[in-house]
Scaffold this motif. Structure first.
Motif, mmCIF file in Angstrom:
data_model
loop_
_atom_site.group_PDB
_atom_site.id
_atom_site.type_symbol
_atom_site.label_atom_id
_atom_site.label_comp_id
_atom_site.label_asym_id
_atom_site.label_seq_id
_atom_site.Cartn_x
_atom_site.Cartn_y
_atom_site.Cartn_z
ATOM 1 N N GLN A 1 0.824 -1.211 0.000
ATOM 2 C CA GLN A 1 0.000 0.000 0.000
ATOM 3 C C GLN A 1 0.855 1.257 0.000
ATOM 4 O OE1 GLN A 1 -2.517 -0.605 3.396
ATOM 5 N NE2 GLN A 1 -3.942 -1.927 2.277
ATOM 6 N N ALA A 2 1.941 1.251 0.774
ATOM 7 C CA ALA A 2 2.825 2.418 0.802
ATOM 8 C C ALA A 2 3.501 2.616 -0.546
ATOM 9 C CB ALA A 2 3.868 2.263 1.904
ATOM 10 N N GLY A 3 3.946 1.523 -1.157
ATOM 11 C CA GLY A 3 4.560 1.624 -2.484
ATOM 12 C C GLY A 3 3.574 2.100 -3.535
ATOM 13 N N ALA A 4 2.333 1.622 -3.460
ATOM 14 C CA ALA A 4 1.313 2.050 -4.417
ATOM 15 C C ALA A 4 0.967 3.530 -4.236
ATOM 16 C CB ALA A 4 0.060 1.193 -4.276
ATOM 17 N N ARG A 5 0.929 3.998 -2.976
ATOM 18 C CA ARG A 5 0.685 5.428 -2.742
ATOM 19 C C ARG A 5 1.777 6.277 -3.399
ATOM 20 N NH1 ARG A 5 -0.997 3.801 2.380
ATOM 21 N NH2 ARG A 5 1.087 4.143 3.245
ATOM 22 N N LYS A 6 3.027 5.857 -3.223
ATOM 23 C CA LYS A 6 4.140 6.597 -3.829
ATOM 24 C C LYS A 6 4.064 6.525 -5.352
ATOM 25 C CE LYS A 6 7.964 8.893 -3.456
ATOM 26 N NZ LYS A 6 7.984 10.235 -2.879
ATOM 27 N N VAL B 1 -1.589 2.380 -11.580
ATOM 28 C CA VAL B 1 -0.294 1.808 -11.188
ATOM 29 C C VAL B 1 -0.465 1.088 -9.855
ATOM 30 C CG1 VAL B 1 1.143 3.496 -12.394
ATOM 31 C CG2 VAL B 1 0.395 3.969 -10.062
ATOM 32 N N GLY B 2 0.502 0.236 -9.536
ATOM 33 C CA GLY B 2 0.424 -0.473 -8.260
ATOM 34 C C GLY B 2 1.665 -1.288 -7.990
ATOM 35 N N VAL B 3 1.608 -1.984 -6.874
ATOM 36 C CA VAL B 3 2.723 -2.802 -6.406
ATOM 37 C C VAL B 3 2.189 -4.170 -6.007
ATOM 38 C CG1 VAL B 3 4.507 -3.019 -4.638
ATOM 39 C CG2 VAL B 3 3.963 -0.774 -5.549
ATOM 40 N N GLU B 4 2.942 -5.201 -6.362
ATOM 41 C CA GLU B 4 2.603 -6.568 -5.981
ATOM 42 C C GLU B 4 3.809 -7.182 -5.283
ATOM 43 O OE1 GLU B 4 1.106 -10.695 -8.084
ATOM 44 O OE2 GLU B 4 1.051 -8.818 -9.190
ATOM 45 N N ILE B 5 3.581 -7.837 -4.139
ATOM 46 C CA ILE B 5 4.667 -8.436 -3.361
ATOM 47 C C ILE B 5 4.350 -9.902 -3.107
ATOM 48 C CG2 ILE B 5 5.927 -8.397 -1.172
ATOM 49 C CD1 ILE B 5 5.194 -5.430 -0.932
ATOM 50 N N THR C 1 3.965 -18.774 1.907
ATOM 51 C CA THR C 1 4.241 -17.518 1.215
ATOM 52 C C THR C 1 3.065 -16.568 1.427
ATOM 53 O OG1 THR C 1 3.271 -18.350 -0.839
ATOM 54 C CG2 THR C 1 5.650 -18.577 -0.589
ATOM 55 N N VAL C 2 3.378 -15.290 1.397
ATOM 56 C CA VAL C 2 2.342 -14.265 1.473
ATOM 57 C C VAL C 2 2.330 -13.497 0.158
ATOM 58 C CG1 VAL C 2 2.339 -13.992 3.964
ATOM 59 C CG2 VAL C 2 3.904 -12.652 2.609
ATOM 60 N N HIS C 3 1.168 -13.046 -0.231
ATOM 61 C CA HIS C 3 0.991 -12.248 -1.442
ATOM 62 C C HIS C 3 0.205 -10.997 -1.069
ATOM 63 C CE1 HIS C 3 2.312 -15.542 -4.014
ATOM 64 N NE2 HIS C 3 1.616 -16.331 -3.217
ATOM 65 N N ALA C 4 0.673 -9.863 -1.554
ATOM 66 C CA ALA C 4 -0.038 -8.608 -1.301
ATOM 67 C C ALA C 4 0.000 -7.772 -2.571
ATOM 68 C CB ALA C 4 0.610 -7.852 -0.150
ATOM 69 N N GLN C 5 -1.094 -7.107 -2.847
ATOM 70 C CA GLN C 5 -1.170 -6.257 -4.030
ATOM 71 C C GLN C 5 -1.997 -5.028 -3.696
ATOM 72 O OE1 GLN C 5 -3.082 -8.013 -7.421
ATOM 73 N NE2 GLN C 5 -2.371 -6.443 -8.795
ATOM 74 N N SER C 6 -1.542 -3.900 -4.212
ATOM 75 C CA SER C 6 -2.282 -2.657 -4.060
ATOM 76 C C SER C 6 -2.171 -1.893 -5.378
ATOM 77 C CB SER C 6 -1.716 -1.826 -2.914
ATOM 78 O OG SER C 6 -2.488 -0.673 -2.733
ATOM 79 N N VAL C 7 -3.321 -1.538 -5.937
ATOM 80 C CA VAL C 7 -3.384 -0.860 -7.229
ATOM 81 C C VAL C 7 -4.348 0.308 -7.100
ATOM 82 C CG1 VAL C 7 -3.984 -1.127 -9.670
ATOM 83 C CG2 VAL C 7 -2.934 -3.021 -8.440
ATOM 84 N N GLY C 8 -4.037 1.384 -7.794
ATOM 85 C CA GLY C 8 -4.926 2.536 -7.768
ATOM 86 C C GLY C 8 -4.682 3.474 -8.940
ATOM 87 N N PRO C 9 -5.561 4.434 -9.124
ATOM 88 C CA PRO C 9 -5.411 5.373 -10.246
ATOM 89 C C PRO C 9 -4.276 6.362 -9.981
ATOM 90 C CG PRO C 9 -7.289 5.985 -8.919
ATOM 91 C CD PRO C 9 -6.781 4.699 -8.366
ATOM 92 N N VAL C 10 -3.660 6.807 -11.078
ATOM 93 C CA VAL C 10 -2.598 7.813 -10.996
ATOM 94 C C VAL C 10 -3.230 9.146 -10.614
ATOM 95 C CG1 VAL C 10 -0.852 9.058 -12.329
ATOM 96 C CG2 VAL C 10 -1.201 6.608 -12.708
#
Length: 153
Positions: free
Chosen positions: A65-70, A117-121, A135-144
């Motif tokens: 979420q922090a990476g997607a915000r950035k 854009v977003g980030v997937e871990i 394993t853990v998977h996390a994804q956060s995507v949002g509009p620019v």
């Protein structure tokens, strides 16, 4: 005298029954302890594993979420540089919150659509039980985020 003899016999019978009753249960506590201890240890370790997994999942989700915000904030200003900045934020979050919980993180920058854009871990979680691979998977995507001037001014 016969009454006295009857009382002595009854006392003696009670004493023998009492000893026989206690003698039959001797060792039972030790057997129960031996049988229940592995179950108790398994439950304790399973609780610890459960906590490790969910804390690692929360760390990965917070980092995504922090990476997607950035990424959302910088993708419009710097079309190519947002990937590096978002990756730095993700790495920083993981280092601060759980470097021993989120092992070998695989961070991917995603751009599913033109203005998104977003980030997937994906990362491994340390395990208490040998041979267990979690394993853990996390994804956060949002509009620019874009700032557009009003028309007509």
């Amino acid at each position: 005298m016969p009454a006295e003899l009857g009382r002595r016999v009854r006392r003696r019978v009670r004493a023998v029954r009492k000893r026989a009753a206690t003698r039959g249960d001797s060792g039972m506590t030790a057997i129960e302890f031996v049988l229940l201890t592995p179950v108790l240890f398994f439950m304790i370790f399973a609780t610890v594993q459960f906590a490790l997994y969910f804390f690692a999942d929360h760390v990965a989700q917070a980092a995504a979420q922090a990476g997607a915000r950035k990424a959302r904030a910088t993708a419009d200003e710097q079309p190519g540089a947002w990937r590096g900045e978002a990756r730095d934020v993700v790495d920083s979050y993981i280092r601060q919150l759980g470097p021993q919980l989120v092992l070998s993180p695989d961070v991917t920058m995603v751009q599913p659509e033109q203005n998104t854009v977003g980030v997937e871990i994906a990362a491994r979680v340390p395990t208490v039980f040998p041979g267990l691979d979690l394993t853990v998977h996390a994804q956060s995507v949002g509009p620019v985020e874009r700032f557009v001037q009003e028309e007509g001014n």
